[in-house]
Design a protein around this motif. Structure first.
Motif, mmCIF file in Angstrom:
data_model
loop_
_atom_site.group_PDB
_atom_site.id
_atom_site.type_symbol
_atom_site.label_atom_id
_atom_site.label_comp_id
_atom_site.label_asym_id
_atom_site.label_seq_id
_atom_site.Cartn_x
_atom_site.Cartn_y
_atom_site.Cartn_z
ATOM 1 N N VAL A 552 1.024 9.542 11.924
ATOM 2 C CA VAL A 552 1.723 8.465 11.217
ATOM 3 C C VAL A 552 3.137 8.910 10.863
ATOM 4 O O VAL A 552 4.105 8.157 11.024
ATOM 5 N N ALA A 553 3.284 10.142 10.393
ATOM 6 C CA ALA A 553 4.610 10.655 10.033
ATOM 7 C C ALA A 553 5.508 10.781 11.255
ATOM 8 O O ALA A 553 6.702 10.448 11.192
ATOM 9 N N ARG A 554 4.945 11.224 12.379
ATOM 10 C CA ARG A 554 5.748 11.330 13.602
ATOM 11 C C ARG A 554 6.283 9.959 14.023
ATOM 12 O O ARG A 554 7.445 9.820 14.405
ATOM 13 N N ALA A 555 5.425 8.961 13.915
ATOM 14 C CA ALA A 555 5.854 7.617 14.304
ATOM 15 C C ALA A 555 6.858 7.048 13.311
ATOM 16 O O ALA A 555 7.825 6.374 13.693
ATOM 17 N N ALA A 556 6.665 7.325 12.029
ATOM 18 C CA ALA A 556 7.521 6.750 10.997
ATOM 19 C C ALA A 556 8.939 7.291 11.054
ATOM 20 O O ALA A 556 9.913 6.554 10.849
ATOM 21 N N VAL A 557 9.079 8.574 11.348
ATOM 22 C CA VAL A 557 10.422 9.181 11.349
ATOM 23 C C VAL A 557 11.014 9.261 12.746
ATOM 24 O O VAL A 557 12.092 9.823 12.936
ATOM 25 N N VAL A 695 9.176 3.516 -5.223
ATOM 26 C CA VAL A 695 8.159 4.291 -4.507
ATOM 27 C C VAL A 695 6.965 3.403 -4.208
ATOM 28 O O VAL A 695 6.466 2.686 -5.073
ATOM 29 N N LYS A 696 6.507 3.423 -2.977
ATOM 30 C CA LYS A 696 5.364 2.630 -2.538
ATOM 31 C C LYS A 696 4.190 3.563 -2.304
ATOM 32 O O LYS A 696 4.364 4.689 -1.838
ATOM 33 N N ALA A 697 2.978 3.102 -2.624
ATOM 34 C CA ALA A 697 1.793 3.949 -2.516
ATOM 35 C C ALA A 697 0.644 3.185 -1.870
ATOM 36 O O ALA A 697 0.473 1.982 -2.097
ATOM 37 N N VAL A 698 -0.139 3.888 -1.060
ATOM 38 C CA VAL A 698 -1.336 3.343 -0.423
ATOM 39 C C VAL A 698 -2.457 4.363 -0.578
ATOM 40 O O VAL A 698 -2.239 5.574 -0.396
ATOM 41 N N LEU A 699 -3.645 3.882 -0.896
ATOM 42 C CA LEU A 699 -4.826 4.739 -1.004
ATOM 43 C C LEU A 699 -5.647 4.634 0.267
ATOM 44 O O LEU A 699 -5.912 3.529 0.751
ATOM 45 N N THR A 700 -6.032 5.768 0.832
ATOM 46 C CA THR A 700 -6.965 5.777 1.963
ATOM 47 C C THR A 700 -8.270 6.425 1.500
ATOM 48 O O THR A 700 -8.260 7.492 0.888
ATOM 49 N N GLU A 701 -9.359 5.754 1.785
ATOM 50 C CA GLU A 701 -10.682 6.255 1.407
ATOM 51 C C GLU A 701 -11.544 6.365 2.660
ATOM 52 O O GLU A 701 -11.999 5.358 3.210
ATOM 53 N N ASP A 702 -11.745 7.575 3.094
ATOM 54 C CA ASP A 702 -12.584 7.826 4.261
ATOM 55 C C ASP A 702 -13.982 8.176 3.756
ATOM 56 O O ASP A 702 -14.182 9.225 3.139
ATOM 57 N N VAL A 717 -3.784 9.725 -0.999
ATOM 58 C CA VAL A 717 -2.780 8.737 -1.394
ATOM 59 C C VAL A 717 -1.477 9.073 -0.678
ATOM 60 O O VAL A 717 -0.994 10.219 -0.742
ATOM 61 N N PHE A 718 -0.926 8.085 0.033
ATOM 62 C CA PHE A 718 0.343 8.254 0.732
ATOM 63 C C PHE A 718 1.456 7.566 -0.060
ATOM 64 O O PHE A 718 1.301 6.417 -0.489
ATOM 65 N N ALA A 727 4.739 0.649 6.592
ATOM 66 C CA ALA A 727 4.097 -0.182 7.616
ATOM 67 C C ALA A 727 3.212 0.660 8.525
ATOM 68 O O ALA A 727 2.123 0.227 8.936
ATOM 69 N N GLU A 728 3.654 1.862 8.866
ATOM 70 C CA GLU A 728 2.842 2.758 9.699
ATOM 71 C C GLU A 728 1.603 3.238 8.946
ATOM 72 O O GLU A 728 0.520 3.332 9.517
ATOM 73 N N ILE A 729 1.774 3.532 7.659
ATOM 74 C CA ILE A 729 0.634 4.012 6.860
ATOM 75 C C ILE A 729 -0.444 2.939 6.752
ATOM 76 O O ILE A 729 -1.645 3.218 6.841
ATOM 77 N N GLU A 730 -0.019 1.711 6.583
ATOM 78 C CA GLU A 730 -0.970 0.614 6.394
ATOM 79 C C GLU A 730 -1.794 0.323 7.640
ATOM 80 O O GLU A 730 -2.786 -0.414 7.577
ATOM 81 N N LYS A 731 -1.423 0.898 8.762
ATOM 82 C CA LYS A 731 -2.201 0.719 9.992
ATOM 83 C C LYS A 731 -3.473 1.569 9.999
ATOM 84 O O LYS A 731 -4.370 1.340 10.820
#
Length: 769
Positions: A552-557, A695-702, A717-718, A727-731
């Motif tokens: 995700v980071a590679r795609a975002a930057v 600052v925007k935050a998203v929680l991922t729960e695996d 948490v990203f 947008a990439e994180i939310e995918k």
């Protein structure tokens, strides 16, 4: 002829009663305030210094050791003043010392104090404590024996046996310790706490001046010497060498057990005052319960349950996993309480006459300091795991009355020798059998042995020396036979115990910190064939958010073809290294050199040796080492310091998040691994993010489930300031919106660990309904 009682006589008698009552209240209240300040400053200052040392549980262990040694110094001072300074001049001397200590307030870290060294920071912490709080603590620590000695000179009806005043002192200590995590810590920051403490210190100095003035005014030529009449408890007015040694030993065992038990518990939950003060509060409560003529809990009841509790704790320590830890922690709390009660009751029974009061407290303090130094400073060097906890529990069995003084006849000795011999034969036989591999699991013989030895100690062994001998045998069984305490290859550092051990099916190599996994590597596949390439497991498996966040980071930057700059706080076994590419720059920040040693050893894990590439490891606390990194230098920054249940609080504060975000490139992403069994860190993090504009935050729960260590569910948490990156994180398939926070944000000045624990408990309870 009958005596005539006049109204003047009645008035005089009533006046004397009021004077005696007022005198008692004055000294009791002053001792109460002194203890309140003495024991509130300990968690306060330890919390202040925690961020400098990565939130290590050793901070509290070393701090308690320091405070015990300074307490010993205060008692030495009190003993010298009581013996060599006249009653008229003693109050002036002590008030002068308090005035000098007041000049160093408010307490805090000395400005410009150097950065702690990498690795062991014992001496650095002791220096910070000495300069930051040493003199005020020393001045306050002398009050308990000194005020009791002054009370003994007042001519009060209870002056010959002033030990009951120790209850008022310990009541203040208990209220301070329980009030700190439940009232003071959630309500005020460290700066405010320091100001309140300074105001209390001034009030205490004034109260001590009044006590001294009253003592001087009441003593006459006959009372200038301490009362010589011994209290009615049968102790000789002149202590013997054996009695003095018994005071030291009976104080050393529970004091060392306090440090050892606190270290055992806080290693697996959190280094926070909330958990530190509970064992210390129990420790002080025992003084209140037993330092009186009639104890509130019958001594024979305590003696009856002590061997049973010790056996249960040893069994819990022998069992691997959460269940064994929980059993040892719960039973250990009870065993710690009972053992301390037994030892402190023996201390009270052996107290001397009031003229030797300050010597008694001095030697008690010496024993406490020796026990604390053993558990906090010596044991980590001697033992690779927390062996001091069961060892001191076993020594607590020697604190029972009659262990060294009971007279055994010939049948008693023969019975003891026979049963000890049988126990040794059983241990040796099981050890040989297990070494030959004829018993597939160590659980059955270990369980049977502990149960049999425990039963023997309770039922067959009625005499204290026999029970003590069998307690030692139980400890020997846990030490010699396979158990959770001696499983795998363990190394110990200032930051805890790290153990490398194979899974029960011997297919995976696992890195443990307490009961928390920090990484695992598969050695053989299901068919028993050796695995050639290292594959990250547990939280770091390829489909998990920790691993997918790299892509995700590679795609975002926009660096899908390489050039990504990655920072990782928390090395673990080095699992994340396998997601690096040769043309990328990866940097790891690890506070514990022992973890670096383990992860870098190919005989243990091969993630770094096979996948590291251009990775560099920086040793030190992340808050201190990241400051030195260039601004906007990382495209992807991972903070993986929370998967251990011992949470470094200072890495979750608003100021910490601001530091991380400053180190990100414009489209950079911050990932915080917040999986935790005891604290709701998502809520804490959400409250902190709310205070960071933009600052925007998203929680991922695996929530993946696996019967092996190959996969483990996680919460990550990203955070980012970039819409494109968000947008990439939310995918990610397990991404969801951050829940609205209900807790207050943590800062460097304020944190509420108790609130996060309660929130997690309520969430788990609701999920089970």
């Amino acid at each position: 002829m009958d005596a005539v009682v006049t109204s003047g006589d009645l008035a005089a008698g009533s006046g004397k009663e009021r004077t005696s009552s007022g005198l008692l209240w004055l000294f009791s209240a002053t001792l109460f305030l002194s203890a309140l300040l003495l024991f509130s400053v300990q968690p306060m200052f330890a919390k202040l210094v925690l961020p400098k040392l990565g939130g290590s549980p050793s901070v509290w262990a070393v701090s308690m050791c320091f405070f015990q040694v300074v307490l010993l110094g205060g008692y030495c001072y009190a003993h010298a003043v009581n013996r060599y300074v006249s009653g008229r001049h003693a109050p002036m001397l002590h008030v002068g010392l308090l005035s000098l200590a007041a000049l160093t307030l408010p307490i805090g870290l000395v400005a410009g104090w150097s950065e702690p060294p990498a690795g062991d920071a014992y001496l650095w912490l002791i220096g910070a404590l000495a300069l930051g709080v040493g003199l005020p603590f020393f001045a306050v620590s002398a009050n308990a024996p000194l005020l009791q000695a002054w009370f003994a000179r007042t001519g009060h009806p209870h002056a010959n046996d002033p030990y009951f005043l120790y209850g008022a002192s310990n009541l203040g200590s208990l209220i301070a310790l329980l009030g700190y995590p439940f009232l003071l810590e959630p309500a005020a920051g460290l700066v405010t706490q320091g100001r309140v403490w300074a105001a209390g210190f001034v009030a205490l100095a004034l109260a001590i001046a009044v006590c001294g003035a009253v003592m001087v005014s009441r003593q006459n030529a006959a009372s200038q010497e301490a009362p010589s009449a011994a209290p009615a408890h049968g102790v000789s007015a002149k202590p013997t060498t054996a009695q003095r040694l018994s005071w030291i030993g009976l104080a050393a065992v529970p004091s060392g057990l306090l440090v050892a038990f606190s270290s055992y518990v806080t290693t697996d939950i959190a280094s926070a005052p909330f958990l530190w003060v509970i064992p210390l509060a129990i420790f002080l409560l025992t003084f209140i319960l037993v330092f009186k003529e009639t104890p509130l809990i019958r001594h024979d009841w305590l003696l009856a349950v002590q061997p049973v509790l010790v056996a249960v704790v040893l069994f819990g320590l022998s069992e691997p996993g959460d269940k064994g830890w929980m059993l040892a922690a719960v039973a250990g709390t009870a065993a710690f309480f009972v053992t301390t009660m037994v030892a402190h009751r023996e201390l009270f029974e052996r107290r001397p006459a009031a003229e030797h009061l300050t010597e008694f407290y001095l030697l008690m303090s010496l024993g406490g300091a020796l026990g604390g130094m053993f558990a906090a400073l010596l044991a980590p060097k001697l033992f690779n795991v927390i062996w001091e906890f069961p060892l001191l529990l076993l020594l607590g069995m020697a604190c029972r009355p009659g262990v060294f003084t009971a007279k055994l006849d010939r049948p008693d000795w023969l019975r003891l020798a026979a049963l000890v011999g049988v126990g040794l034969v059983v241990i040796a036989g099981l050890g040989v059998t297990l070494s030959q591999g004829t018993i597939m699991t160590a659980k059955l013989p270990r369980t049977l042995l502990v149960m049999l030895l425990g039963l023997a100690s309770v039922l067959a062994m009625r005499m204290p020396v026999q029970q003590f001998a069998y307690a030692i045998l139980m400890g020997a069984a846990i030490y010699c036979l396979p158990s959770a305490m001696n499983r795998g290859d363990a190394e110990r550092s200032f930051f805890g115990v790290h153990r490398v051990a194979q899974s029960l099916d011997r297919q995976m190599q696992v890195l443990w910190h307490g009961t928390t996994i920090h990484g695992a590597q598969r050695l053989v596949d299901a068919q028993g064939k050796a695995v050639a390439e290292p594959l990250p497991a547990t939280y770091y498996y390829p489909e998990g958010p920790m691993a997918r966040g790299v892509d995700v980071a590679r795609a975002a930057v926009g660096k899908a073809n390489g050039g990504l700059s990655v920072g990782i706080v928390g090395l673990g076994a080095g699992s994340m290294a396998c997601y690096s590419r040769d043309n990328e720059t990866w940097r790891y920040f690890e506070i514990d050199p022992v973890v670096v040693k383990i992860a870098s050893d190919p005989s243990r894990f091969t993630f770094l040796s096979r996948c590291q590439g251009k990775g560099k490891i920086v040793v030190g606390d992340a808050r201190l080492t990241l400051v030195k990194e260039p601004t906007a230098g990382f495209d992807y920054l991972i903070v993986d310091a929370f998967s251990s249940d011992s949470v470094p609080v200072h890495l979750m504060t608003v100021e910490a998040l601001q530091l991380y975000l400053e180190k990100l490139s414009p489209n950079g992403i911050l990932a915080l691994h917040v999986s935790n069994r005891h604290l709701d860190l998502v809520d804490v993090l959400g409250a902190a993010v709310a205070r960071l504009p933009g600052v925007k935050a998203v929680l991922t729960e695996d929530r993946v489930r696996s019967l092996t260590f190959d996969k483990a569910g996680s919460r990550v948490v990203f955070l980012t300031r970039s819409d494109a990156s968000m947008a990439e994180i939310e995918k990610l398939p397990y991404a969801r919106e951050m829940p609205a926070p209900t807790l207050a944000a943590w800062t460097d000045d304020y944190s509420d660990v108790l609130g996060a624990i309660f929130k997690q408990y309520r969430a788990e309870a609701a999920a089970k309904k």
